[in-house]
Design an enzyme around this catalytic site. Sequence first.
Site, PDB file in Angstrom:
ATOM      1  CE  LYS A 111      39.559  33.624  51.171  1.00 24.49           C
ATOM      2  NZ  LYS A 111      38.225  33.466  50.265  1.00 24.49           N
ATOM      3  CE  LYS A 194      45.883  40.716  41.286  1.00 23.84           C
ATOM      4  NZ  LYS A 194      45.721  39.532  40.725  1.00 23.84           N
ATOM      5  CE  LYS A 197      36.468  41.879  44.828  1.00 23.34           C
ATOM      6  NZ  LYS A 197      35.587  41.365  43.960  1.00 23.34           N
TER       7      LYS A 197
HETATM    8  P1  AMP Z   1      39.198  39.288  42.347  1.00 23.93           P
HETATM    9  O1  AMP Z   1      38.833  40.721  42.232  1.00 23.93           O
HETATM   10  O2  AMP Z   1      40.594  38.949  42.993  1.00 23.93           O
HETATM   11  O3  AMP Z   1      38.301  38.139  42.706  1.00 23.93           O
HETATM   12  O4  AMP Z   1      39.640  39.033  40.734  1.00 23.93           O
HETATM   13  C1  AMP Z   1      38.548  38.649  39.944  1.00 23.93           C
HETATM   14  C2  AMP Z   1      39.368  38.668  38.511  1.00 23.93           C
HETATM   15  O5  AMP Z   1      39.793  39.972  38.288  1.00 23.93           O
HETATM   16  C3  AMP Z   1      40.308  37.613  38.492  1.00 23.93           C
HETATM   17  O6  AMP Z   1      40.475  36.909  37.189  1.00 23.93           O
HETATM   18  C4  AMP Z   1      41.494  38.407  38.570  1.00 23.93           C
HETATM   19  O7  AMP Z   1      42.694  37.709  37.778  1.00 23.93           O
HETATM   20  C5  AMP Z   1      41.331  39.574  37.899  1.00 23.93           C
HETATM   21  N1  AMP Z   1      42.156  40.874  38.459  1.00 23.93           N
HETATM   22  C6  AMP Z   1      41.935  41.214  39.767  1.00 23.93           C
HETATM   23  N2  AMP Z   1      42.624  42.188  40.085  1.00 23.93           N
HETATM   24  C7  AMP Z   1      43.322  42.431  38.812  1.00 23.93           C
HETATM   25  C8  AMP Z   1      44.454  43.549  38.541  1.00 23.93           C
HETATM   26  N3  AMP Z   1      44.857  44.407  39.385  1.00 23.93           N
HETATM   27  N4  AMP Z   1      44.902  43.422  37.291  1.00 23.93           N
HETATM   28  C9  AMP Z   1      44.368  42.362  36.407  1.00 23.93           C
HETATM   29  N5  AMP Z   1      43.523  41.613  36.862  1.00 23.93           N
HETATM   30  C10 AMP Z   1      43.040  41.607  38.054  1.00 23.93           C
END
Ligand code: AMP
Length: 329
Positions: A111, A194, A197
């Site tokens: 980061k 994946k 956001k």
């Molecule tokens: P984040 O948005 O990366 O902070 O992730 C928050 C939660 O959502 C975490 O538990 C991730 O493993 C899950 N997550 C984020 N993106 C995906 C995705 N494309 N598919 C499945 N799980 C996701």
Amino acid sequence: MTRVLSCIQPTGDVHLGNYLGALRNWVSGQHSADVFHGIVDLHALTVTQIPGVIGNNTLQLAAVLFAVGLDPDVATVFVQSHIPEHSQMGWIMECTVSFGELSRMTQFKDKSAKREAEFVSAGLFTYPALQAADILLYDANEVPVGDDQRQHIEITRDIAMRFNHRFGETFVIPEAVTPASGARVMDLLNPTSKMSKSGADDSGVIYLLDQPAIIEKKFKRAVTDSETEVVFDRERKPGVSNLLEILAAATGTNPQKAAETYTKYGELKSASAQAVIAMLEPIQLRYHELLSDRGELMRMLHKGNIRAREVASATLSRAHRAIGLLESK
Ligand code: AMP
Ligand code: TRP
């Protein structure tokens, strides 16, 4: 009962990957463990925030968590900045971790390198100490995290063991657990990465609060392949397989079964869109209901904050006593 803690930052909008991959499991898991879910707004301050935005994001994220089905009488949903013990314990953690240990955190290295000419706060560096406080304050036995957070749980365990060794048994040693596996949702326009956001172009991302017409449009434009056969094969047909996985997750079947029902890509796309729209409709309805009654939403959060604070303040006092800080009365 096992105490489980998971935290989420109030930054960016919640998308279908978050829901199918994580939030849906939080909801189904709330009856089998004593679950704490923190909205960690203080962590978001490690990068500069625009004035006045984070509070709203926090409230909206709380509405999402309740709208997807977390029950404030069962799960403890709290806001990190409402529990002053996080900051207080954070300092104790900073004094229990070494500069060298923090310097080895890959997330900090990544980061801070990415921020190059931008402001790199000291908070970005000490972030794992605050995260350790989040975890240890609640005597969490298990912390479900993805691979990127394992190092932070490892350092939390090291901090807890060092503190216990120096000052006597005080903290529960937490364990990182792999979250119950939900669907892995890929970007509709780029089905080998994946859904996330943080991508610059988000037209392949379905947000939980997207209107039905937008959802239809995004599915219509989903990338498939130049063949015509509907089969589930992640390697060879990532786009089609992603649609099948989403459709299956939304309708409670498996992707192989879903593949048998469709022969044309167009039909698969519109079926997936309709399934997602139907799955999200009650969530969106509840979300808007919750946000239109801010008082009620705050009461729901308040319940979680009270329970969280009870646990957190007892743990902080325990740590103060273990160290032997002079009591104030
Ligand atoms: P984040 O948005 O990366 O902070 O992730 C928050 C939660 O959502 C975490 O538990 C991730 O493993 C899950 N997550 C984020 N993106 C995906 C995705 N494309 N598919 C499945 N799980 C996701
Ligand atoms: N660092 C985590 C992330 O970036 C968020 C987080 C903060 C967290 N405190 C936590 C996760 C405590 C688990 C437990 O996603």
